[in-house]
Design a protein around this motif. Structure first.
Motif, PDB file in Angstrom:
ATOM      1  N   LYS A  14       0.892  -1.342  -0.039  1.00 32.23           N
ATOM      2  CA  LYS A  14      -0.016  -0.143   0.082  1.00 32.23           C
ATOM      3  C   LYS A  14       0.720   1.365  -0.083  1.00 32.23           C
ATOM      4  O   LYS A  14       0.181   2.413  -0.129  1.00 32.23           O
ATOM      5  CB  LYS A  14      -0.943  -0.039   1.247  1.00 32.23           C
ATOM      6  N   VAL A  15       2.133   1.117   0.369  1.00 30.83           N
ATOM      7  CA  VAL A  15       3.131   2.142   0.149  1.00 30.83           C
ATOM      8  C   VAL A  15       3.891   2.125  -1.172  1.00 30.83           C
ATOM      9  O   VAL A  15       4.044   1.227  -1.623  1.00 30.83           O
ATOM     10  CB  VAL A  15       4.326   2.121   1.191  1.00 30.83           C
ATOM     11  N   SER A  16       3.431   3.295  -1.961  1.00 29.29           N
ATOM     12  CA  SER A  16       3.946   3.260  -3.121  1.00 29.29           C
ATOM     13  C   SER A  16       4.770   4.365  -3.833  1.00 29.29           C
ATOM     14  O   SER A  16       4.795   5.602  -3.038  1.00 29.29           O
ATOM     15  CB  SER A  16       2.610   3.127  -4.120  1.00 29.29           C
ATOM     16  N   SER A  17       5.170   4.470  -4.921  1.00 28.75           N
ATOM     17  CA  SER A  17       6.137   5.638  -5.555  1.00 28.75           C
ATOM     18  C   SER A  17       5.695   5.650  -6.955  1.00 28.75           C
ATOM     19  O   SER A  17       4.876   4.627  -7.602  1.00 28.75           O
ATOM     20  CB  SER A  17       7.352   5.434  -5.325  1.00 28.75           C
ATOM     21  N   LYS A  18       5.777   6.912  -7.654  1.00 29.17           N
ATOM     22  CA  LYS A  18       5.509   7.128  -9.076  1.00 29.17           C
ATOM     23  C   LYS A  18       6.441   6.750  -9.981  1.00 29.17           C
ATOM     24  O   LYS A  18       6.540   6.441 -11.180  1.00 29.17           O
ATOM     25  CB  LYS A  18       5.050   8.448  -9.334  1.00 29.17           C
ATOM     26  N   GLN A  19       7.845   6.132  -9.375  1.00 36.06           N
ATOM     27  CA  GLN A  19       8.795   5.523 -10.389  1.00 36.06           C
ATOM     28  C   GLN A  19       9.442   4.494  -9.775  1.00 36.06           C
ATOM     29  O   GLN A  19       9.441   4.145  -8.324  1.00 36.06           O
ATOM     30  CB  GLN A  19       9.880   6.786 -10.739  1.00 36.06           C
ATOM     31  N   ILE A  20      10.281   3.684 -10.423  1.00 41.18           N
ATOM     32  CA  ILE A  20      10.839   2.533  -9.849  1.00 41.18           C
ATOM     33  C   ILE A  20      12.340   3.184  -9.046  1.00 41.18           C
ATOM     34  O   ILE A  20      13.102   3.430  -9.684  1.00 41.18           O
ATOM     35  CB  ILE A  20      11.282   1.490 -11.057  1.00 41.18           C
ATOM     36  N   GLU A  21      12.432   3.027  -7.918  1.00 41.98           N
ATOM     37  CA  GLU A  21      13.237   3.696  -7.044  1.00 41.98           C
ATOM     38  C   GLU A  21      13.671   3.067  -5.746  1.00 41.98           C
ATOM     39  O   GLU A  21      12.573   2.308  -5.309  1.00 41.98           O
ATOM     40  CB  GLU A  21      13.151   5.240  -7.066  1.00 41.98           C
ATOM     41  N   THR A  22      14.513   3.628  -4.971  1.00 42.04           N
ATOM     42  CA  THR A  22      14.305   3.682  -3.664  1.00 42.04           C
ATOM     43  C   THR A  22      14.088   5.009  -3.041  1.00 42.04           C
ATOM     44  O   THR A  22      13.817   5.930  -3.888  1.00 42.04           O
ATOM     45  CB  THR A  22      15.957   3.298  -2.968  1.00 42.04           C
ATOM     46  N   PRO A  23      14.024   5.310  -1.760  1.00 48.35           N
ATOM     47  CA  PRO A  23      13.439   6.527  -1.240  1.00 48.35           C
ATOM     48  C   PRO A  23      14.165   7.740  -1.806  1.00 48.35           C
ATOM     49  O   PRO A  23      15.581   7.703  -1.917  1.00 48.35           O
ATOM     50  CB  PRO A  23      13.347   6.624   0.063  1.00 48.35           C
ATOM     51  N   TYR A  24      13.792   8.847  -2.129  1.00 49.64           N
ATOM     52  CA  TYR A  24      14.410   9.843  -2.658  1.00 49.64           C
ATOM     53  C   TYR A  24      15.184   9.879  -3.984  1.00 49.64           C
ATOM     54  O   TYR A  24      16.139  10.567  -4.055  1.00 49.64           O
ATOM     55  CB  TYR A  24      15.218  10.525  -1.521  1.00 49.64           C
ATOM     56  N   VAL A  56       5.123  -0.377  -6.108  1.00 51.89           N
ATOM     57  CA  VAL A  56       4.859  -0.572  -4.717  1.00 51.89           C
ATOM     58  C   VAL A  56       5.941  -0.949  -3.917  1.00 51.89           C
ATOM     59  O   VAL A  56       7.062  -1.355  -4.337  1.00 51.89           O
ATOM     60  CB  VAL A  56       3.936  -1.987  -4.683  1.00 51.89           C
ATOM     61  N   ALA A  57       6.082  -0.762  -2.683  1.00 54.49           N
ATOM     62  CA  ALA A  57       7.087  -1.143  -1.801  1.00 54.49           C
ATOM     63  C   ALA A  57       7.241  -2.641  -1.806  1.00 54.49           C
ATOM     64  O   ALA A  57       6.542  -3.351  -1.537  1.00 54.49           O
ATOM     65  CB  ALA A  57       6.843  -0.624  -0.172  1.00 54.49           C
ATOM     66  N   THR A  58       8.491  -2.927  -1.981  1.00 51.99           N
ATOM     67  CA  THR A  58       8.970  -4.157  -2.136  1.00 51.99           C
ATOM     68  C   THR A  58      10.143  -4.736  -1.218  1.00 51.99           C
ATOM     69  O   THR A  58      11.188  -3.774  -1.424  1.00 51.99           O
ATOM     70  CB  THR A  58       9.171  -4.713  -3.576  1.00 51.99           C
ATOM     71  N   PHE A  91      10.838   0.627  -4.509  1.00 59.93           N
ATOM     72  CA  PHE A  91       9.632   0.560  -5.129  1.00 59.93           C
ATOM     73  C   PHE A  91       9.542  -0.140  -6.445  1.00 59.93           C
ATOM     74  O   PHE A  91      10.514   0.440  -7.316  1.00 59.93           O
ATOM     75  CB  PHE A  91       9.129   1.940  -5.141  1.00 59.93           C
ATOM     76  N   TYR A  92       9.030  -1.244  -6.718  1.00 61.03           N
ATOM     77  CA  TYR A  92       8.973  -1.781  -7.880  1.00 61.03           C
ATOM     78  C   TYR A  92       7.643  -2.275  -8.517  1.00 61.03           C
ATOM     79  O   TYR A  92       6.591  -1.854  -7.838  1.00 61.03           O
ATOM     80  CB  TYR A  92       9.780  -3.214  -7.379  1.00 61.03           C
ATOM     81  N   PRO A  93       7.559  -2.794  -9.698  1.00 54.50           N
ATOM     82  CA  PRO A  93       6.179  -3.185 -10.265  1.00 54.50           C
ATOM     83  C   PRO A  93       5.753  -4.351  -9.495  1.00 54.50           C
ATOM     84  O   PRO A  93       6.357  -5.041  -8.555  1.00 54.50           O
ATOM     85  CB  PRO A  93       6.576  -3.805 -11.353  1.00 54.50           C
ATOM     86  N   ASP A  94       4.286  -4.482  -9.765  1.00 50.60           N
ATOM     87  CA  ASP A  94       3.717  -5.279  -8.467  1.00 50.60           C
ATOM     88  C   ASP A  94       4.028  -6.587  -8.582  1.00 50.60           C
ATOM     89  O   ASP A  94       3.777  -7.436  -7.580  1.00 50.60           O
ATOM     90  CB  ASP A  94       2.165  -5.263  -8.810  1.00 50.60           C
ATOM     91  N   TRP A  95       4.523  -7.341  -9.673  1.00 57.54           N
ATOM     92  CA  TRP A  95       4.973  -8.590  -9.681  1.00 57.54           C
ATOM     93  C   TRP A  95       6.419  -8.837  -9.163  1.00 57.54           C
ATOM     94  O   TRP A  95       6.699 -10.025  -8.924  1.00 57.54           O
ATOM     95  CB  TRP A  95       5.098  -9.039 -11.200  1.00 57.54           C
ATOM     96  N   ALA A  96       7.092  -7.979  -8.758  1.00 61.11           N
ATOM     97  CA  ALA A  96       8.495  -7.773  -8.437  1.00 61.11           C
ATOM     98  C   ALA A  96       8.887  -8.742  -7.238  1.00 61.11           C
ATOM     99  O   ALA A  96       9.745  -9.732  -7.284  1.00 61.11           O
ATOM    100  CB  ALA A  96       9.395  -6.605  -8.391  1.00 61.11           C
ATOM    101  N   GLU A  97       8.049  -8.701  -6.270  1.00 57.50           N
ATOM    102  CA  GLU A  97       8.339  -9.242  -4.882  1.00 57.50           C
ATOM    103  C   GLU A  97       8.060 -10.788  -5.356  1.00 57.50           C
ATOM    104  O   GLU A  97       8.838 -11.798  -4.817  1.00 57.50           O
ATOM    105  CB  GLU A  97       7.272  -9.112  -3.911  1.00 57.50           C
TER     106      GLU A  97
END
Length: 332
Positions: A137-147, A228-230, A258-264
């Motif tokens: 439920k914690v998400s980002s608008k791009q594939i990244e780590t915080p900041y 999503v947070a992964t 933060f990765y696509p929903d399938w990454a985990e």
């Protein structure tokens, strides 16, 4: 927290490699904190320590990064209860030091798993699934780590010159970067297999415009999405439990992002986990993201990539590269 750190100096980060090496020889990493060693080697030291007020805390020194502290702080701010609280991030001698909450219980092991009844195993899997659903439920608008910091590069061993990984604005950019890593590998067919698996993935999601062969260009259709947070590193020793089959917490967020929903799901099946744990995680991920299975092309794609770059995932090479037949890959 006077009793946590040994009485050693904090030194500048602007030192030469030879100066740092001499300091490390004089002050080994296990001298950073005072407590019971939970894990220790030449690059990281994790201890269970007590503060001057008697509180138990975990002190992680060495390769830990500010990213891990930032990520866990974000999760705590979002109200997640299964992650450790962060008490501080410091520079001690020449080492990075993270001080965080101690989660009571024990690490999950195969021995514990075998002792648990089927009912306890099922209870645990449901609790872990719920925790991962909350995490997502914690998400980002791009594939990244915080900041906007680059992602942990799981694939660096494919080529010593593999650059920093990300951030990426779209899933397509992320997957294309991984295809480029396959191109650098010593397995000539891996790029072709990767393209075929990605083609099947995008076709399944109605985002792929045409069939792809080794001689054709691939056209990706950009799309708005959130990532999503992964955790990415769900080894069993990063899962804290009790004897009753309860999940007590998830630790070690050093490679999270933060990765696509399938990454985990993909990481859980592509990493070099033991079969008993990989199967358990498969059951968990089928609850967390039921739109995918371990046989989905995108899950296999991650497996191929890790098989090329991660020696602990060699079983994937046999399973996935072995599906090649006259230049074609069985993706279904």
């Amino acid at each position: 927290m006077a009793r946590i750190f040994a009485p050693l100096p904090c030194l500048s980060e602007h030192l030469s490699r030879s100066e740092i090496s001499k300091i490390k020889d004089k002050h080994p990493i296990d001298t950073v904190s005072i407590g019971e060693t939970l894990h220790g080697d030449s690059v990281i030291d994790v201890k269970l320590c007590r503060t001057s007020k008697g509180r138990h805390v975990i002190v992680k020194a060495g390769t830990t990064s500010r990213h891990e502290a930032n990520f866990m702080s974000i999760l705590k701010h979002a109200g997640l209860t299964f992650t450790p609280d962060v008490y501080g991030y410091y520079r001690v001698i020449v080492y990075n030091v993270l001080v965080m909450e101690y989660i009571p219980g024990m690490d999950l092991t195969e021995r514990v798993w075998k002792i648990w009844s089927k009912a306890k195993r099922q209870k645990f899997k449901l609790q872990l699934a719920d925790a991962l659903i909350q995490l997502r439920k914690v998400s980002s608008k791009q594939i990244e780590t915080p900041y906007g910091i680059p992602l942990w590069n799981f694939y660096g061993s494919a080529n010593e010159h593999t650059p920093s990984f990300g951030p990426y604005k779209t899933e397509e950019e992320y997957n294309t970067a991984k295809l480029d890593i396959l191109s650098m590998s010593e397995e000539p067919e891996s790029r072709i297999i990767g393209e075929q698996l990605l083609a099947a993935h995008y076709e399944n999601k109605s985002k792929f415009s045409s069939e792809t062969t080794a001689d054709e260009d691939t056209t990706f259709v950009p799309r708005e999405t959130t990532f999503v947070a992964t955790h990415t590193d769900l080894f069993e020793h990063n899962i804290r439990v009790d004897w009753k089959g309860n999940l007590k917490g998830i630790i070690d967020f050093g490679k999270s992002g933060f990765y696509p929903d399938w990454a985990e799901y993909a990481f859980s099946q592509g990493m070099g986990f033991d079969d008993w744990w990989k199967d358990a995680l498969n059951d968990v991920m089928r609850i967390v993201c039921p739109q995918y299975t371990r046989d989905d092309p995108i899950i296999k794609f991650e497996g191929v990539l890790l098989a090329i770059t991660d020696p602990f995932s060699a079983y994937w090479k046999k399973k996935n590269l072995g599906t090649v037949n006259h230049g074609k890959c069985n993706t279904m």
